[in-house]
Design an enzyme around this catalytic site. Structure first.
Site, PDB file in Angstrom:
ATOM      1  N   GLY A 118       0.790  -1.321   0.160  1.00 38.64           N
ATOM      2  CA  GLY A 118      -0.085  -0.068   0.334  1.00 38.64           C
ATOM      3  C   GLY A 118       0.746   1.270  -0.135  1.00 38.64           C
ATOM      4  N   GLY A 161      -0.208   5.084  -0.719  1.00 34.82           N
ATOM      5  CA  GLY A 161      -1.467   5.417  -0.127  1.00 34.82           C
ATOM      6  C   GLY A 161      -0.936   6.776   0.803  1.00 34.82           C
ATOM      7  CD  GLN A 162      -3.700   9.980   5.164  1.00 30.79           C
ATOM      8  OE1 GLN A 162      -4.231   9.117   5.917  1.00 30.79           O
ATOM      9  NE2 GLN A 162      -3.992  11.168   5.827  1.00 30.79           N
ATOM     10  CG  ASP A 201      -0.501   0.992  -3.967  1.00 33.50           C
ATOM     11  OD1 ASP A 201      -0.104   1.805  -2.964  1.00 33.50           O
ATOM     12  OD2 ASP A 201      -1.485   0.863  -4.617  1.00 33.50           O
ATOM     13  CB  ILE A 202      -3.438  -2.491  -6.192  1.00 34.48           C
ATOM     14  CG1 ILE A 202      -4.265  -3.289  -7.060  1.00 34.48           C
ATOM     15  CG2 ILE A 202      -4.218  -1.266  -5.586  1.00 34.48           C
ATOM     16  CD1 ILE A 202      -5.377  -3.995  -6.522  1.00 34.48           C
ATOM     17  CE1 TYR A 225      -8.706   0.410   8.189  1.00 29.99           C
ATOM     18  CE2 TYR A 225      -9.594   1.819   9.722  1.00 29.99           C
ATOM     19  CZ  TYR A 225      -8.667   1.603   9.130  1.00 29.99           C
ATOM     20  OH  TYR A 225      -7.189   2.091   9.123  1.00 29.99           O
ATOM     21  CE  LYS A 269      -6.034  -1.402   9.609  1.00 27.58           C
ATOM     22  NZ  LYS A 269      -4.604  -1.800   8.955  1.00 27.58           N
TER      23      LYS A 269
END
Ligand code: SER
Length: 312
Positions: free
Chosen positions: A8, A11-12, A34-35, A141, A145
């Site tokens: 990932g 991402g952010q 990453d995708i 989500y 987690k």
């Protein structure tokens, strides 16, 4: 040469982590997966297209690159997870399980898995919430987690895999556009303010949530990954946060620098998610076990965000 791999990665959190890892280990020691296609700033970095639902591909990359450390950031966030919970299950739960299983077969590899305030639910306390408070989340989500934390501890105890993790609050950064989280209103508010646009906030004005500035999030992840293992008791679920604020408090703080900024409220389904999360966190376990210490206050974060967004 052994390497650090990030899932990932674009991402952010990944975008900021990559920069820190490149400075720390050198460009040639970092593998971004990453995708998504790499953004132009990372086009010179070694990257591999990876869907974490493809464990064979992941295994191939780990072996080929002699990866010693993984930052597993690939995750579907809270708001998009509620739109597509089955997809979130596959990426977040199956993806994490497969990654841990593969890593448990590789000698000497360590794994960092960020968790989230989303592990808490409506039966958790609201203020100064301890790591030990009940974790019965209502979102896919959050469920993913909590599962990641439990699996991480299981793989540590059963197979000796060095898995570590921490529960992030809302993270604020200027590098990437807000994605699909519930706390992302804050980033979006900054972007609108700096562009001179009115913002319509999807959370109620009094919704208090714990938050942290991205430089502190990156530093805390790296520090935990390097912490003396003999001090780590909890290992996988440390609460971290720097401050808490409501949309209305953030609005006032931004208006002290951009007085013309205007905002109204148009509350949507993300309010229910936010209402199930803590307003503030007790971070004492992280302080005790690996010296967690954020640098940015809300005020210094607001000033730095606006300065950096104005540069773009
Ligand atoms: N920032 C995340 C979200 O809002 C919470 O960890 O989904």
């Amino acid at each position: 040469m052994s390497k650090v791999l990030v899932t990932g990665a674009f991402g952010q959190v990944g975008s900021d982590l990559l920069k820190a890892l490149i400075i720390k280990h050198g460009k040639d020691s970092v593998v971004a997966t990453d995708i998504a296609e790499p953004p132009s700033i990372f086009k010179d970095l070694h990257s591999e297209k990876l869907d974490v639902r493809n464990p064979e591909m992941l295994k191939k990359i780990l072996v080929k690159e002699d990866v010693r450390k993984i930052y597993h950031l690939a995750s579907i966030l809270s708001a998009s997870g509620e739109k597509n919970p089955f997809f979130a299950f596959d990426v977040n739960i199956r993806g994490t399980y497969d990654l841990l299983r593969i890593c448990s077969e590789i000698e000497g590899i360590s794994v960092m898995i960020p968790s989230s305030i989303a592990v808490y639910g409506t039966d958790s306390p609201k203020d100064n919430v301890s790591t030990r408070a009940p974790t019965r989340p209502g979102t896919m989500y959050g469920i993913s987690k909590v599962t990641g934390e439990l699996l991480g501890m299981y793989f540590y105890k059963k197979f000796g895999l060095d898995v570590r993790g921490l529960r992030f609050p809302g993270l604020i950064s200027y590098e990437t556009q807000p994605t699909a989280g519930t706390t992302d209103y804050s980033v979006d508010m900054f972007i609108h303010a700096v562009k001179g646009l009115k913002y319509s906030c999807y959370l109620r004005e009094d919704t208090m949530l714990p938050m942290m500035y991205m430089p502190d999030a990156i530093k805390s992840m790296i520090n935990l990954s390097e912490a003396d293992p003999s001090r780590l008791i909890r290992r996988i679920d440390y609460n971290v946060s720097a401050f808490s604020f409501t949309p209305s408090q953030l609005y006032s703080a931004i208006r002290r620098i951009i007085p013309d900024f205007t905002m109204d409220y148009s509350v949507d389904s993300r309010q229910e998610i936010a209402d199930s999360w803590p307003a503030s966190l007790d971070v004492s376990d992280a302080v005790l076990e690996w010296d967690f210490k954020p640098e940015y206050s809300m005020e210094s974060m607001v000033a730095d965000m606006i300065m950096n967004l104005r540069k773009d």
